[in-house]
Design a protein around this motif. Structure first.
Motif, PDB file in Angstrom:
ATOM      1  N   TRP A   1       6.924  -5.881  -3.532  1.00  0.00           N
ATOM      2  CA  TRP A   1       5.806  -5.135  -4.385  1.00  0.00           C
ATOM      3  C   TRP A   1       6.682  -3.799  -5.058  1.00  0.00           C
ATOM      4  N   ASN A   2       6.460  -3.691  -6.204  1.00  0.00           N
ATOM      5  CA  ASN A   2       6.969  -2.608  -6.978  1.00  0.00           C
ATOM      6  C   ASN A   2       5.640  -1.970  -7.599  1.00  0.00           C
ATOM      7  N   LEU A   3       5.558  -0.490  -7.559  1.00  0.00           N
ATOM      8  CA  LEU A   3       4.528   0.232  -8.039  1.00  0.00           C
ATOM      9  C   LEU A   3       5.331   1.076  -9.249  1.00  0.00           C
ATOM     10  N   VAL A   4       4.704   0.997 -10.548  1.00  0.00           N
ATOM     11  CA  VAL A   4       5.564   1.767 -11.491  1.00  0.00           C
ATOM     12  C   VAL A   4       4.435   2.571 -12.205  1.00  0.00           C
ATOM     13  N   TRP A   5       4.755   3.856 -12.681  1.00  0.00           N
ATOM     14  CA  TRP A   5       4.100   4.538 -13.657  1.00  0.00           C
ATOM     15  C   TRP A   5       4.968   4.656 -14.935  1.00  0.00           C
ATOM     16  N   MET A   6       4.446   4.436 -16.067  1.00  0.00           N
ATOM     17  CA  MET A   6       5.207   4.529 -17.240  1.00  0.00           C
ATOM     18  C   MET A   6       4.586   5.556 -18.294  1.00  0.00           C
ATOM     19  N   ALA A   7       5.371   6.568 -18.821  1.00  0.00           N
ATOM     20  CA  ALA A   7       4.796   7.654 -19.531  1.00  0.00           C
ATOM     21  C   ALA A   7       4.149   7.011 -20.851  1.00  0.00           C
ATOM     22  N   PRO A   8       3.026   7.608 -21.112  1.00  0.00           N
ATOM     23  CA  PRO A   8       2.409   6.922 -22.277  1.00  0.00           C
ATOM     24  C   PRO A   8       3.166   7.117 -23.759  1.00  0.00           C
ATOM     25  N   LYS A   9       3.059   6.291 -24.500  1.00  0.00           N
ATOM     26  CA  LYS A   9       3.703   6.241 -25.917  1.00  0.00           C
ATOM     27  C   LYS A   9       2.868   7.159 -26.740  1.00  0.00           C
TER      28      LYS A   9
ATOM     29  N   LEU B   1       0.179   5.351  -2.613  1.00  0.00           N
ATOM     30  CA  LEU B   1       0.009   3.768  -2.443  1.00  0.00           C
ATOM     31  C   LEU B   1       1.334   3.748  -1.518  1.00  0.00           C
ATOM     32  N   ILE B   2       2.637   4.363  -1.787  1.00  0.00           N
ATOM     33  CA  ILE B   2       3.689   4.123  -0.862  1.00  0.00           C
ATOM     34  C   ILE B   2       3.433   4.553   0.358  1.00  0.00           C
ATOM     35  N   ALA B   3       2.836   5.902   0.499  1.00  0.00           N
ATOM     36  CA  ALA B   3       2.641   6.464   1.686  1.00  0.00           C
ATOM     37  C   ALA B   3       1.387   5.681   2.590  1.00  0.00           C
ATOM     38  N   LYS B   4       0.395   4.963   1.803  1.00  0.00           N
ATOM     39  CA  LYS B   4      -0.391   3.995   2.449  1.00  0.00           C
ATOM     40  C   LYS B   4       0.395   2.953   3.054  1.00  0.00           C
ATOM     41  N   ALA B   5       1.245   2.226   2.043  1.00  0.00           N
ATOM     42  CA  ALA B   5       1.928   1.150   2.674  1.00  0.00           C
ATOM     43  C   ALA B   5       2.643   1.363   3.730  1.00  0.00           C
ATOM     44  N   THR B   6       3.453   2.492   3.914  1.00  0.00           N
ATOM     45  CA  THR B   6       4.454   3.045   4.778  1.00  0.00           C
ATOM     46  C   THR B   6       3.530   3.021   6.313  1.00  0.00           C
ATOM     47  N   ALA B   7       2.441   3.769   6.019  1.00  0.00           N
ATOM     48  CA  ALA B   7       1.535   4.109   7.286  1.00  0.00           C
ATOM     49  C   ALA B   7       0.997   2.684   7.852  1.00  0.00           C
TER      50      ALA B   7
END
Length: 132
Positions: free
Chosen positions: A123-131, A89-95
């Motif tokens: 906008w912030n995009l975040v991945w969080m490790a599963p508990k 998504l960051i790559a798409k946003a940058t492009a």
């Protein structure tokens, strides 16, 4: 009660902003869109954004419209399913013309990266490790 989150964002150029968010995979809902606003589906119909021309946005409040490139009131945060989705998504946003305000942050249990859209909204995009 139906649980949807809809937020309204003022934009300077509606067509350009629609194209920007379409490049990220957001889709326009034409039933609720016109020359003043575009109703965009962000996440499976549960999170939506109404992009509004600044003039139209101003008709809903007596307060001045904040210029997001000069001041900030909110950071919109979207959770992602993986680090790869964040990066994609960051790559798409940058492009599509986004500005990247900081490098990715990897804390092991959480990975995030942000972008500034064409009007300066953060906008912030975040991945969080599963508990476990």
């Amino acid at each position: 009660m139906n649980k949807e989150i809809i937020f309204n964002l003022p934009v300077k150029d509606l067509e350009r902003s629609k194209a920007f968010f379409a490049a990220l995979g957001f889709s326009v809902d034409p039933a609720y869109s016109n020359e003043n606003a575009a109703f965009m589906n962000v996440v499976d119909g549960t999170l939506r954004v109404m992009l509004m021309t600044e003039t139209f946005f101003s008709s809903f409040t007596k307060r001045p419209v904040v210029q997001a490139k000069e001041a900030n009131e909110v950071i919109i945060c979207l959770s992602c399913e993986s680090r790869a989705e964040v990066d994609s998504l960051i790559a798409k946003a940058t492009a599509a013309g986004a500005r990247i305000p900081h490098p990715p942050e990897d804390n092991g249990f959480m990975y995030d990266q942000g972008f500034e859209d064409l009007d300066g909204h953060l906008w912030n995009l975040v991945w969080m490790a599963p508990k476990d």
